[in-house]
Design a protein around this motif. Structure first.
Motif, PDB file in Angstrom:
ATOM      1  N   PHE A 125      -6.046  80.178  53.007  1.00 38.86           N
ATOM      2  CA  PHE A 125      -6.231  81.157  53.731  1.00 38.86           C
ATOM      3  C   PHE A 125      -7.367  80.536  54.800  1.00 38.86           C
ATOM      4  O   PHE A 125      -7.280  81.334  55.976  1.00 38.86           O
ATOM      5  N   ARG A 126      -9.111  80.286  54.264  1.00 37.99           N
ATOM      6  CA  ARG A 126     -10.355  80.210  55.256  1.00 37.99           C
ATOM      7  C   ARG A 126      -9.382  79.322  56.252  1.00 37.99           C
ATOM      8  O   ARG A 126      -9.612  79.340  57.219  1.00 37.99           O
ATOM      9  N   ARG A 127      -8.346  78.010  55.804  1.00 38.24           N
ATOM     10  CA  ARG A 127      -8.032  76.834  57.196  1.00 38.24           C
ATOM     11  C   ARG A 127      -7.284  77.605  57.812  1.00 38.24           C
ATOM     12  O   ARG A 127      -7.255  77.898  58.591  1.00 38.24           O
ATOM     13  N   CYS A 128      -5.936  78.507  56.518  1.00 37.38           N
ATOM     14  CA  CYS A 128      -4.590  78.774  57.808  1.00 37.38           C
ATOM     15  C   CYS A 128      -4.742  80.311  58.566  1.00 37.38           C
ATOM     16  O   CYS A 128      -4.891  80.171  59.205  1.00 37.38           O
ATOM     17  N   CYS A 129      -5.311  81.291  57.994  1.00 35.19           N
ATOM     18  CA  CYS A 129      -5.325  82.256  57.885  1.00 35.19           C
ATOM     19  C   CYS A 129      -6.859  82.384  58.595  1.00 35.19           C
ATOM     20  O   CYS A 129      -6.304  83.555  59.958  1.00 35.19           O
ATOM     21  N   LEU A 130      -7.814  82.207  58.968  1.00 35.08           N
ATOM     22  CA  LEU A 130      -8.954  82.518  59.180  1.00 35.08           C
ATOM     23  C   LEU A 130      -9.266  80.805  60.523  1.00 35.08           C
ATOM     24  O   LEU A 130     -10.090  81.257  61.587  1.00 35.08           O
ATOM     25  N   GLY A 131      -8.544  79.590  60.446  1.00 32.23           N
ATOM     26  CA  GLY A 131      -8.674  78.976  61.386  1.00 32.23           C
ATOM     27  C   GLY A 131     -10.438  77.937  61.268  1.00 32.23           C
ATOM     28  O   GLY A 131     -10.567  77.371  61.876  1.00 32.23           O
ATOM     29  N   SER A 132     -10.278  78.165  60.121  1.00 31.46           N
ATOM     30  CA  SER A 132     -11.759  77.264  59.825  1.00 31.46           C
ATOM     31  C   SER A 132     -11.620  76.017  59.908  1.00 31.46           C
ATOM     32  O   SER A 132     -10.990  75.532  58.582  1.00 31.46           O
ATOM     33  N   SER A 190       1.447  87.494  63.614  1.00 32.43           N
ATOM     34  CA  SER A 190       0.649  86.128  64.626  1.00 32.43           C
ATOM     35  C   SER A 190       0.743  85.093  63.645  1.00 32.43           C
ATOM     36  O   SER A 190       0.846  84.963  62.832  1.00 32.43           O
ATOM     37  N   THR A 191       0.167  83.762  64.944  1.00 32.59           N
ATOM     38  CA  THR A 191       1.166  82.162  64.327  1.00 32.59           C
ATOM     39  C   THR A 191      -0.186  82.213  63.663  1.00 32.59           C
ATOM     40  O   THR A 191      -1.160  82.456  64.197  1.00 32.59           O
ATOM     41  N   ALA A 192      -0.778  81.460  62.498  1.00 31.27           N
ATOM     42  CA  ALA A 192      -1.853  81.480  61.543  1.00 31.27           C
ATOM     43  C   ALA A 192      -2.128  80.088  62.744  1.00 31.27           C
ATOM     44  O   ALA A 192      -1.790  79.342  63.059  1.00 31.27           O
ATOM     45  N   PRO A 193      -3.392  80.537  62.535  1.00 32.65           N
ATOM     46  CA  PRO A 193      -4.244  79.657  63.734  1.00 32.65           C
ATOM     47  C   PRO A 193      -4.569  78.302  62.824  1.00 32.65           C
ATOM     48  O   PRO A 193      -6.508  77.943  63.492  1.00 32.65           O
ATOM     49  N   VAL A 194      -4.275  77.429  62.627  1.00 28.14           N
ATOM     50  CA  VAL A 194      -4.786  75.747  62.158  1.00 28.14           C
ATOM     51  C   VAL A 194      -5.041  75.820  62.825  1.00 28.14           C
ATOM     52  O   VAL A 194      -4.560  75.218  63.590  1.00 28.14           O
ATOM     53  N   PRO A 195      -6.673  74.912  62.130  1.00 28.66           N
ATOM     54  CA  PRO A 195      -7.478  73.820  62.876  1.00 28.66           C
ATOM     55  C   PRO A 195      -6.716  72.607  63.417  1.00 28.66           C
ATOM     56  O   PRO A 195      -5.310  72.245  63.058  1.00 28.66           O
ATOM     57  N   ASP A 196      -6.057  71.976  64.636  1.00 27.10           N
ATOM     58  CA  ASP A 196      -6.146  70.741  64.851  1.00 27.10           C
ATOM     59  C   ASP A 196      -6.543  69.577  64.073  1.00 27.10           C
ATOM     60  O   ASP A 196      -7.564  69.467  63.548  1.00 27.10           O
ATOM     61  N   GLY A 197      -5.761  68.966  64.437  1.00 27.65           N
ATOM     62  CA  GLY A 197      -6.405  67.337  63.661  1.00 27.65           C
ATOM     63  C   GLY A 197      -5.581  67.198  61.686  1.00 27.65           C
ATOM     64  O   GLY A 197      -5.166  68.401  61.316  1.00 27.65           O
ATOM     65  N   PRO A 198      -6.177  66.507  61.082  1.00 27.15           N
ATOM     66  CA  PRO A 198      -5.595  66.197  59.930  1.00 27.15           C
ATOM     67  C   PRO A 198      -6.078  66.822  58.876  1.00 27.15           C
ATOM     68  O   PRO A 198      -7.083  67.868  58.797  1.00 27.15           O
ATOM     69  N   PRO A 202      -0.629  70.091  55.836  1.00 29.52           N
ATOM     70  CA  PRO A 202       0.234  69.635  57.180  1.00 29.52           C
ATOM     71  C   PRO A 202       1.055  70.503  57.608  1.00 29.52           C
ATOM     72  O   PRO A 202       1.407  70.686  58.594  1.00 29.52           O
ATOM     73  N   TYR A 203       2.116  71.445  56.299  1.00 31.74           N
ATOM     74  CA  TYR A 203       3.054  72.413  56.813  1.00 31.74           C
ATOM     75  C   TYR A 203       2.678  73.132  56.709  1.00 31.74           C
ATOM     76  O   TYR A 203       4.123  73.994  57.211  1.00 31.74           O
ATOM     77  N   ALA A 204       1.884  74.272  57.356  1.00 31.57           N
ATOM     78  CA  ALA A 204       2.098  75.404  57.975  1.00 31.57           C
ATOM     79  C   ALA A 204       1.567  75.352  58.858  1.00 31.57           C
ATOM     80  O   ALA A 204       1.862  76.783  59.459  1.00 31.57           O
ATOM     81  N   ARG A 205       1.680  75.016  60.229  1.00 34.65           N
ATOM     82  CA  ARG A 205       2.003  74.643  60.940  1.00 34.65           C
ATOM     83  C   ARG A 205       2.385  75.725  61.603  1.00 34.65           C
ATOM     84  O   ARG A 205       3.800  75.044  60.892  1.00 34.65           O
ATOM     85  N   GLY A 206       2.328  76.404  62.575  1.00 39.65           N
ATOM     86  CA  GLY A 206       3.833  77.294  63.190  1.00 39.65           C
ATOM     87  C   GLY A 206       4.217  78.364  61.583  1.00 39.65           C
ATOM     88  O   GLY A 206       5.092  79.236  62.340  1.00 39.65           O
ATOM     89  N   THR A 208       3.320  81.873  59.858  1.00 39.49           N
ATOM     90  CA  THR A 208       2.082  83.319  60.509  1.00 39.49           C
ATOM     91  C   THR A 208       0.955  83.274  59.230  1.00 39.49           C
ATOM     92  O   THR A 208       1.805  82.858  58.419  1.00 39.49           O
ATOM     93  N   VAL A 209       0.375  84.072  59.927  1.00 42.97           N
ATOM     94  CA  VAL A 209      -0.768  84.602  58.768  1.00 42.97           C
ATOM     95  C   VAL A 209      -0.244  84.941  57.820  1.00 42.97           C
ATOM     96  O   VAL A 209      -0.505  84.740  56.871  1.00 42.97           O
ATOM     97  N   VAL A 210       0.988  85.870  57.692  1.00 40.60           N
ATOM     98  CA  VAL A 210       1.322  86.863  56.142  1.00 40.60           C
ATOM     99  C   VAL A 210       1.795  85.774  55.669  1.00 40.60           C
ATOM    100  O   VAL A 210       2.340  85.709  54.105  1.00 40.60           O
ATOM    101  N   GLU A 211       2.500  84.844  55.816  1.00 44.15           N
ATOM    102  CA  GLU A 211       3.378  83.517  54.816  1.00 44.15           C
ATOM    103  C   GLU A 211       1.807  83.097  54.764  1.00 44.15           C
ATOM    104  O   GLU A 211       2.236  82.661  53.051  1.00 44.15           O
ATOM    105  N   CYS A 212       1.355  82.610  55.199  1.00 48.47           N
ATOM    106  CA  CYS A 212      -0.064  81.170  54.601  1.00 48.47           C
ATOM    107  C   CYS A 212      -0.835  82.564  53.705  1.00 48.47           C
ATOM    108  O   CYS A 212      -1.542  82.063  52.684  1.00 48.47           O
TER     109      CYS A 212
END
Length: 236
Positions: A125-132, A190-198, A202-206, A208-212
């Protein structure tokens, strides 16, 4: 390919194994328990997965809400799960002292289960849905195979009390509830705002927010079931 023939696997335990395309021929299976992602399971010529899923939906209607794309349904699912966990924690408090740290069959204790859900919230949630990109809660408990706990901010030596874990859980749930009250269907798709970097996962990129988000809700539901199962065993 592993092959077992004329072997006695009575009381065997298979943990975190991949049985995709496994075949069981001429076997005796009595009093068997299967917990996991099961699909396209054929037993004596009958595909039983759909029966199992339908029965789980009948017993746990919250599963239908979790699969919805409607923000109102997802909010209702979260509230239902939160209330269900609250009832189980209240039950745990009536049990003998130390029950929250007891293990059944090598499974996580109740406190460890709740710590894992803290980790799930931080990651999905915090990392993948919010992009923190913030560090995870130190006492969050990851599954085996998550690399470099220290880099995520996890403390492998942490040993929090039930109340300490519940305090963080309440804060996380409040934030998620407020977010669900305002999020729109377009934002969820919309596409989940997963932050760049490690980071984890790692497989959340791409996705959607609701999937996460669904990972969070499904984990809440599944691990509650595991916890109740073990508390039932402890009270027998």
């Amino acid at each position: 390919m592993a092959r077992f023939e004329n072997d006695d696997l009575t009381d065997a335990e298979f943990r975190e194994v991949d049985l995709t395309r496994a075949r069981f021929v001429g076997v005796v299976m009595q009093d068997v328990v299967v917990d996991g992602l099961v699909s396209n399971l054929v037993v004596n010529g009958v595909e039983v997965g759909a029966y199992v899923e339908a029965e789980l939906d009948r017993r746990h209607p919250v599963r239908l809400l979790i699969r919805s794309d409607d923000p109102a349904d997802l909010g209702a699912a979260h509230r239902d799960l939160r209330q269900t966990w609250a009832a189980t924690v209240a039950r745990l408090r009536t049990m003998p002292a130390g029950s929250e740290h007891c293990h059944v069959g090598g499974e996580w204790s109740a406190v460890q289960t709740l710590r894992h859900l803290v980790f799930v919230h931080d990651s999905w949630f915090r990392r993948c849905c919010l992009g923190s990109p913030a560090a995870f809660t130190p006492f969050g408990l990851a599954i085996d195979g998550v690399p470099d706990d220290d880099a995520l901010g996890l403390d492998s030596s942490a040993d929090p009390s039930l109340d300490e874990v519940l305090a963080v859980r309440a804060e996380q749930a409040d934030k998620l509830e407020r977010w669900l009250a305002d999020v729109t269907a377009d934002e969820l798709s919309s596409t989940a705002p997963v932050p760049d970097g490690p980071g984890w996962p790692p497989y959340a990129r791409g996705r959607t927010v609701v999937e996460c988000l669904r990972v969070v809700l499904k984990e809440e539901w599944a691990h509650h079931g595991f916890c109740v199962r073990d508390l039932d065993t402890l009270e027998r």
